[in-house]
Design an enzyme around this catalytic site. Structure first.
Site, PDB file in Angstrom:
ATOM      1  N   TYR A   1      13.208  31.496   1.303  1.00 37.82           N
ATOM      2  CA  TYR A   1      12.038  32.184   1.847  1.00 37.82           C
ATOM      3  C   TYR A   1      12.204  32.508   3.333  1.00 37.82           C
ATOM      4  CZ  TYR A   1       9.250  30.847  -2.275  1.00 37.82           C
ATOM      5  OH  TYR A   1       8.752  30.694  -3.543  1.00 37.82           O
TER       6      TYR A   1
ATOM      7  N   LYS B   1       0.845  -1.205   0.000  1.00 34.43           N
ATOM      8  CA  LYS B   1       0.000   0.000   0.000  1.00 34.43           C
ATOM      9  C   LYS B   1       0.877   1.250   0.000  1.00 34.43           C
ATOM     10  CE  LYS B   1      -0.423   0.009   5.050  1.00 34.43           C
ATOM     11  NZ  LYS B   1      -1.341  -0.001   6.200  1.00 34.43           N
TER      12      LYS B   1
END
EC number: 5.1.1.1
Length: 377
Positions: free
Chosen positions: A271, A37
């Site tokens: 940033y 999964k």
């Protein structure tokens, strides 16, 4: 040829090694359901499944219909169990693609039965029993036995398996896991008394496989569900310290330096003014960011490996790029950087990254974006 200057490197020999570590831990006559999964925990579901099937996996386990359909397109005959909840609206897709569904209610069993009969086909299902995780599943009691009888009587359904899930088998003290197995085994015995049997009976995840296979708790089990151990990680740090089984690293997150520039003293990099150059600084930019699965908060917190040297990751990680400080580092544009991987490279491994972020390696590797190419070696 790589389409981006960043990628996930997957060691297929380590996948094979870890699969056999699981195989060697379980009873010789038992089968393995390889849990693939979440894109095989970030490794790449198609390739990982191919490797596990080559090595003897009997079943594949996923969480969603989309994951199952991706596998079915490449493995037309392999049994695939959707371990998670399947909405009623998925019934026809389950039937048409010969998938196995998890169920825990008579109502849903009825919906699936009607859809199968309408298609003149059948649908395989596994019953989920809640033995103490309190997530999904039937309660192990007399009422559920009566419900199971009704489910088994429905035409169009093949009740192939029954299973539970261990919630705390990675703990040092196994009391809760053993209690769960005591409950599950007692319920299976009650079903046997009613002459109700199942082709597959499963409960053990990686933690159960690594720590509970030398006891009597697994006496009814004939299918085992390794997950995280296949990808090179122990279910907990405590198990890593105490476990005799050796697992090999599978996943490395890598990127190339796409530009090197010298930034003068007194500037901010990236940033938000999170890295300030106190002196002239050599900066390398990598084409890898938090949209790829490199957590934003790792900036200014880890070192990465470049040509067998350690360099700091600086500033905040951007969506698509990040920065390394290259002063004193022998590096050039195009050189490979290891963000995490095998310890032999000097880089952190995914477990160390997880500990730094107060999480688990399951999250660190399973959130690696599909936009990163997987390179299999």
């Amino acid at each position: 040829m790589l389409r981006r200057a960043s990628f996930v490197e997957v060691d297929t020999s380590s996948l094979r090694h870890n699969f056999h570590a699981a195989k060697n831990a379980i009873p010789k006559d038992a089968h393995i359901m390889a849990v693939v999964k979440a894109n095989a925990y970030g490794v790449g579901a198609l390739k990982a499944s191919e490797v596990f099937l080559q090595e003897g996996a009997h079943y594949l386990g996923v969480a969603t219909l989309d994951e199952a359909l991706e596998l079915r397109s490449c493995f037309p005959k392999t049994p695939i169990l959707i371990l998670g909840y399947s909405p009623n609206s998925n019934a026809q897709m389950l039937i048409d693609n010969n998938l196995t569904a998890m169920i825990f209610s008579l109502e849903q069993a009825g919906v699936f039965s009607q859809a199968a009969l309408k298609s003149q086909k059948h649908l395989k299902v596994h019953l989920k029993i809640d033995t103490g995780m309190h997530r999904l599943g039937l309660e192990p009691n007399f009422k559920s036995i009566e419900m199971i009888k009704k489910i088994r009587a429905l035409n169009g359904l093949e009740v192939e398996g029954i299973f539970t899930h261990l919630s705390n088998a990675n703990a040092n003290i196994k009391t809760h896991a053993k209690n769960q197995m005591k409950i599950f085994n007692a319920f299976l015995e009650q079903l046997l008394d009613q002459k109700i049997e199942f082709q597959y009976r499963h409960a053990y995840n990686s933690a159960g496989i690594l720590s509970l296979c030398n006891n009597n708790e697994n006496r009814f089990l004939n299918l085992y569900r390794p997950g995280i151990m296949l990808y090179g990680f122990y279910p907990s740090n405590e198990m890593k310290q105490s476990c005799q089984t050796i697992l090999n690293n599978v996943v490395s997150l890598k990127a190339k330096i796409v530009q090197i520039k010298r930034v003068k003293k007194g500037e901010f990099v990236g940033y938000g003014k999170h890295f300030y150059t106190n002196e002239e600084t050599l900066i390398g930019t990598l084409a890898l960011g938090y949209a790829d699965g490199l957590v934003r908060d790792l900036g200014n917190r880890i070192q990465v490996a470049i040509n067998n040297q350690l360099a700091p990751l600086i500033g905040k990680v951007c969506m698509d790029q990040c920065f390394v400080k290259l002063d004193g580092i022998e590096a050039k544009e195009g050189d490979e950087v290891i963000l995490f991987g095998d310890k032999s490279t000097k880089a952190n491994d995914a477990n160390e990254i997880a500990m730094l972020l107060n999480t688990i390696p399951y999250e660190t590797i399973s959130t690696l974006s599909k936009r990163l190419e997987r390179v299999y070696v």
